[in-house]
Design an enzyme around this catalytic site. Structure first.
Site, PDB file in Angstrom:
ATOM      1  N   VAL A  61       6.323   9.189  47.843  1.00 18.27           N
ATOM      2  CA  VAL A  61       6.190  10.084  48.820  1.00 18.27           C
ATOM      3  C   VAL A  61       5.817  11.284  47.920  1.00 18.27           C
ATOM      4  O   VAL A  61       5.348  12.241  48.648  1.00 18.27           O
ATOM      5  CB  VAL A  61       7.406  10.288  49.944  1.00 18.27           C
ATOM      6  CG1 VAL A  61       8.448  10.774  48.986  1.00 18.27           C
ATOM      7  CG2 VAL A  61       6.851  10.922  50.969  1.00 18.27           C
ATOM      8  N   TYR A  62       6.244  11.371  46.911  1.00 13.87           N
ATOM      9  CA  TYR A  62       5.754  12.534  45.880  1.00 13.87           C
ATOM     10  C   TYR A  62       4.251  12.777  45.882  1.00 13.87           C
ATOM     11  O   TYR A  62       3.716  11.955  45.007  1.00 13.87           O
ATOM     12  CB  TYR A  62       6.290  12.219  44.505  1.00 13.87           C
ATOM     13  CG  TYR A  62       8.034  12.454  44.475  1.00 13.87           C
ATOM     14  CD1 TYR A  62       8.612  12.395  45.539  1.00 13.87           C
ATOM     15  CD2 TYR A  62       8.553  12.178  43.205  1.00 13.87           C
ATOM     16  CE1 TYR A  62      10.143  12.322  45.562  1.00 13.87           C
ATOM     17  CE2 TYR A  62      10.081  12.011  43.004  1.00 13.87           C
ATOM     18  CZ  TYR A  62      10.769  12.401  44.209  1.00 13.87           C
ATOM     19  OH  TYR A  62      12.104  12.166  44.076  1.00 13.87           O
ATOM     20  N   SER A  63       4.016  13.870  46.484  1.00 17.85           N
ATOM     21  CA  SER A  63       2.514  14.150  46.425  1.00 17.85           C
ATOM     22  C   SER A  63       1.520  12.984  47.038  1.00 17.85           C
ATOM     23  O   SER A  63       0.590  12.748  46.383  1.00 17.85           O
ATOM     24  CB  SER A  63       1.943  14.849  45.065  1.00 17.85           C
ATOM     25  OG  SER A  63       2.956  15.955  44.906  1.00 17.85           O
TER      26      SER A  63
END
Length: 344
Positions: A61-63
């Site tokens: 989900v990071y970026s």
């Protein structure tokens, strides 16, 4: 660098690990954290490895996957020298199976992460949140099949409650599935809720803590002081609402104590805050982040020395808050105290 066993597993991890949330940053949250490209990330990885930091943590989900892609490019050609930790379960799209920990979602999420990271195995996969809609047996059996297939080495969780961890461990033992050996948790001098239930659970069940946001969501950088406005360039202006809240008086008490300890040790406020965490039970690794070489090198200075017992007591006192029910009676009332284990 000090290396510690990750929970009850045989895996040894560095006392400090690197959080890759700043890699490829985009959007209101991750864009404010940082946006290191592959070249910049490779240099940060170089510095980490020189210091003995070989564990790198990210999440799908990071970026929207960009962090995994940049991390994969940064460690290309030296996969055997690093440990990769990633997370999944939070939404990666609007579809009905783009979130959670169902068998369908986990298998696809792992395959996608492997492609983005450019590797054929993940050292540690953590479930980023508890999926109440999927039977725990389905989650564990899927993780078991992925471990048996060689795609995962170890499994853990992040941001689970005590009962969610304990029920999962009980079912893992019942069916012979892999146990969670890590819990990635929020823990800092301005956020000690981890100690009330999850730390005793970790001690009892052999679940090691990987600490995220050890500087209290950017509040313990040494730039915030009592009686002074929030610095103009602080990312808290954009990101405070995304993270755990902190009451002003608690923050200022802790900052005052940190600055006093920094004056006694010739260390920085962030180094003091991280070193305090490294003395706490169950903590296997503290995840540090950095947008620049200077920030990274400063955070690396949190190891190789120890606070004195007197300094730790002062920091403990400054950061102490009343535990929530049902924990506060065991700390405040004699009858309960006689039944409780020693304070951690």
């Amino acid at each position: 660098m000090d290396y510690r066993r990750l929970g009850a597993s045989g895996l040894k991890v560095p006392a400090l690990s690197f959080g890759a949330g700043t890699f490829g940053g985009s959007g209101p949250l991750f864009g404010a954290w940082g946006n290191s490209d592959a070249t910049e990330a490779r240099r940060l990885v170089d510095i980490c490895l020189e210091a003995g930091v070989n564990l790198f943590d990210t999440a799908d989900v990071y970026s929207n996957g960009a962090s995994e892609e940049v991390l994969g490019a940064a460690v290309k050609g030296r996969r055997d020298a690093v440990l990769i930790s990633t997370k999944t379960s939070l939404p990666m799209g609007d579809g009905p199976n783009n979130a959670g920990s169902s068998r369908s979602r986990l298998i696809k999420a792992v395959e996608d992460a492997l492609k983005r990271l450019g590797t054929d195995y993940i050292d540690l996969l953590q479930l980023h949140a508890f999926d109440a809609a999927t039977p725990i047996e389905e989650v564990l059996s899927t993780l078991d099949s992925l471990v048996r297939a060689g795609k995962l080495r170890y499994v853990g969780v992040s941001n689970f409650s005590g009962w969610q961890v304990m029920k999962s461990l009980g079912l893992a033992d019942k069916h012979g599935y892999p146990r969670y050996v890590a819990h990635q948790v929020y823990y800092s001098l301005v956020g000690r809720d981890y100690e009330w239930e999850l730390m005793p659970l970790g001690l009892d069940q052999g679940v090691g803590a990987l600490v995220w946001s050890p500087l209290g969501w950017g509040r313990l950088t040494g730039k915030i002081r009592r009686g002074e406005p929030l610095p103009e360039k602080s990312r808290l202006h954009e990101t405070a609402s995304f993270g755990p809240p902190v009451e002003d008086e608690l923050l200022y008490r802790v900052v005052d104590a940190l600055e006093a300890a920094a004056g006694e040790t010739d260390k920085t406020v962030p180094q003091i805050a991280i070193n305090w965490l490294l003395q706490r039970p169950t903590v296997a690794s503290v995840i540090i982040g950095a947008r620049t070489e200077e920030q990274l090198r400063q955070n690396l200075g949190a190891v190789g020395w120890s606070l004195t017992s007197d300094q730790i007591k002062k920091l403990d006192a400054a950061s102490a808050v009343t535990a929530g029910y049902p924990y506060f009676p065991y700390r405040r009332q004699e009858g309960f105290a006689r039944l409780s284990p020693p304070a951690v």
